[in-house]
Design a protein around this motif. Structure first.
Motif, PDB file in Angstrom:
ATOM      1  N   VAL A 167      12.057   8.993  -0.200  1.00  0.00           N
ATOM      2  CA  VAL A 167      11.371   7.714  -0.054  1.00  0.00           C
ATOM      3  C   VAL A 167      10.111   7.920   0.773  1.00  0.00           C
ATOM      4  CG1 VAL A 167      11.538   5.373   0.880  1.00  0.00           C
ATOM      5  CG2 VAL A 167      13.548   6.451  -0.138  1.00  0.00           C
ATOM      6  N   MET A 168       8.996   7.366   0.299  1.00  0.00           N
ATOM      7  CA  MET A 168       7.744   7.426   1.044  1.00  0.00           C
ATOM      8  C   MET A 168       7.398   6.011   1.507  1.00  0.00           C
ATOM      9  SD  MET A 168       3.976   9.048   0.053  1.00  0.00           S
ATOM     10  CE  MET A 168       4.084   8.549  -1.626  1.00  0.00           C
ATOM     11  N   ILE A 169       7.238   5.857   2.831  1.00  0.00           N
ATOM     12  CA  ILE A 169       6.840   4.591   3.424  1.00  0.00           C
ATOM     13  C   ILE A 169       5.736   4.866   4.439  1.00  0.00           C
ATOM     14  CG2 ILE A 169       9.065   3.422   3.114  1.00  0.00           C
ATOM     15  CD1 ILE A 169       9.705   4.052   6.043  1.00  0.00           C
ATOM     16  N   SER A 170       5.058   3.812   4.858  1.00  0.00           N
ATOM     17  CA  SER A 170       3.992   3.982   5.851  1.00  0.00           C
ATOM     18  C   SER A 170       4.590   4.274   7.219  1.00  0.00           C
ATOM     19  CB  SER A 170       3.140   2.713   5.929  1.00  0.00           C
ATOM     20  OG  SER A 170       3.893   1.669   6.526  1.00  0.00           O
ATOM     21  N   LEU A 171       3.779   4.848   8.081  1.00  0.00           N
ATOM     22  CA  LEU A 171       4.212   5.117   9.450  1.00  0.00           C
ATOM     23  C   LEU A 171       4.553   3.809  10.156  1.00  0.00           C
ATOM     24  CD1 LEU A 171       4.695   7.076  11.768  1.00  0.00           C
ATOM     25  CD2 LEU A 171       2.252   6.926  12.300  1.00  0.00           C
ATOM     26  N   GLU A 172       3.786   2.772   9.900  1.00  0.00           N
ATOM     27  CA  GLU A 172       4.060   1.462  10.503  1.00  0.00           C
ATOM     28  C   GLU A 172       5.450   0.960  10.104  1.00  0.00           C
ATOM     29  OE1 GLU A 172       2.229  -3.077  10.443  1.00  0.00           O
ATOM     30  OE2 GLU A 172       1.075  -1.454   9.572  1.00  0.00           O
ATOM     31  N   GLU A 173       5.786   1.067   8.834  1.00  0.00           N
ATOM     32  CA  GLU A 173       7.104   0.641   8.355  1.00  0.00           C
ATOM     33  C   GLU A 173       8.210   1.509   8.958  1.00  0.00           C
ATOM     34  OE1 GLU A 173       9.826  -1.696   6.173  1.00  0.00           O
ATOM     35  OE2 GLU A 173       7.696  -1.991   6.514  1.00  0.00           O
ATOM     36  N   TYR A 174       7.980   2.797   9.012  1.00  0.00           N
ATOM     37  CA  TYR A 174       8.953   3.713   9.604  1.00  0.00           C
ATOM     38  C   TYR A 174       9.220   3.356  11.065  1.00  0.00           C
ATOM     39  CZ  TYR A 174      10.876   7.966  11.648  1.00  0.00           C
ATOM     40  OH  TYR A 174      11.663   8.835  12.338  1.00  0.00           O
ATOM     41  N   ASN A 175       8.146   3.119  11.822  1.00  0.00           N
ATOM     42  CA  ASN A 175       8.302   2.757  13.228  1.00  0.00           C
ATOM     43  C   ASN A 175       9.053   1.448  13.396  1.00  0.00           C
ATOM     44  OD1 ASN A 175       7.069   5.064  14.251  1.00  0.00           O
ATOM     45  ND2 ASN A 175       5.034   4.140  14.250  1.00  0.00           N
ATOM     46  N   THR A 224       6.739   0.765  -1.156  1.00  0.00           N
ATOM     47  CA  THR A 224       7.687   1.859  -0.990  1.00  0.00           C
ATOM     48  C   THR A 224       7.657   2.677  -2.270  1.00  0.00           C
ATOM     49  OG1 THR A 224       9.098   0.522   0.432  1.00  0.00           O
ATOM     50  CG2 THR A 224      10.117   2.436  -0.612  1.00  0.00           C
ATOM     51  N   VAL A 225       7.612   3.987  -2.143  1.00  0.00           N
ATOM     52  CA  VAL A 225       7.583   4.858  -3.315  1.00  0.00           C
ATOM     53  C   VAL A 225       8.818   5.751  -3.286  1.00  0.00           C
ATOM     54  CG1 VAL A 225       6.324   6.651  -4.567  1.00  0.00           C
ATOM     55  CG2 VAL A 225       5.055   4.852  -3.370  1.00  0.00           C
ATOM     56  N   ASN A 274      -1.458  11.887  -8.799  1.00  0.00           N
ATOM     57  CA  ASN A 274      -2.025  10.620  -8.314  1.00  0.00           C
ATOM     58  C   ASN A 274      -1.702  10.364  -6.844  1.00  0.00           C
ATOM     59  OD1 ASN A 274      -3.068   9.629 -10.947  1.00  0.00           O
ATOM     60  ND2 ASN A 274      -0.899   9.757 -11.476  1.00  0.00           N
ATOM     61  N   LEU A 275      -1.664  11.424  -6.070  1.00  0.00           N
ATOM     62  CA  LEU A 275      -1.252  11.305  -4.676  1.00  0.00           C
ATOM     63  C   LEU A 275      -2.083  10.268  -3.919  1.00  0.00           C
ATOM     64  CD1 LEU A 275       0.579  12.224  -2.389  1.00  0.00           C
ATOM     65  CD2 LEU A 275      -1.047  14.055  -1.913  1.00  0.00           C
ATOM     66  N   SER A 276      -3.372  10.301  -4.076  1.00  0.00           N
ATOM     67  CA  SER A 276      -4.239   9.378  -3.348  1.00  0.00           C
ATOM     68  C   SER A 276      -3.894   7.921  -3.664  1.00  0.00           C
ATOM     69  CB  SER A 276      -5.703   9.659  -3.685  1.00  0.00           C
ATOM     70  OG  SER A 276      -6.539   8.783  -2.959  1.00  0.00           O
ATOM     71  N   ALA A 277      -3.674   7.620  -4.938  1.00  0.00           N
ATOM     72  CA  ALA A 277      -3.338   6.244  -5.336  1.00  0.00           C
ATOM     73  C   ALA A 277      -1.997   5.822  -4.757  1.00  0.00           C
ATOM     74  CB  ALA A 277      -3.316   6.122  -6.862  1.00  0.00           C
ATOM     75  N   TYR A 278      -1.020   6.729  -4.752  1.00  0.00           N
ATOM     76  CA  TYR A 278       0.284   6.401  -4.175  1.00  0.00           C
ATOM     77  C   TYR A 278       0.170   6.187  -2.665  1.00  0.00           C
ATOM     78  CZ  TYR A 278       2.871   7.181  -8.478  1.00  0.00           C
ATOM     79  OH  TYR A 278       3.366   7.084  -9.752  1.00  0.00           O
TER      80      TYR A 278
END
Length: 92
Positions: A38-46, A26-27, A12-16
């Motif tokens: 941990v997977m977060i958006s680039l915006e959150e990482y920045n 956050t995943v 389910n990569l696309s949904a995540y």
């Protein structure tokens, strides 16, 4: 916060990815026999990196604390609705 194992993430990569980007989710990816990731958006990482950078500077932290104290004690200046930014800065 969502959690997934490696197999579930692959299925389910696309949904995540959509949840991370669209919902600021956050995943946590649990990997059997390995450390979790941990997977977060680039915006959150920045935003996290910028916060860490700012916190490294004692003078910046002092300025932030003073700003918070000023706001809490009412030591603020408000820009008038029809006032240009240039006029506001000249006034203060």
């Amino acid at each position: 916060m969502k959690t997934a194992n490696y197999t579930e993430l692959r299925k389910n990569l696309s949904a995540y990815l959509d949840a991370v980007i669209d919902d600021s989710e956050t995943v946590i990816i649990n990997r059997e026999g390995n450390d979790a990731v941990v997977m977060i958006s680039l915006e959150e990482y920045n935003a996290i990196k910028e916060t860490a950078y700012l916190m490294q500077s004692p003078s910046m932290m002092m300025a932030i604390r003073k700003g918070i104290e000023d706001a809490q004690t009412g030591r603020t200046v408000i820009q008038n609705t029809d006032e240009s930014i240039e006029a506001f800065l000249n006034r203060i």
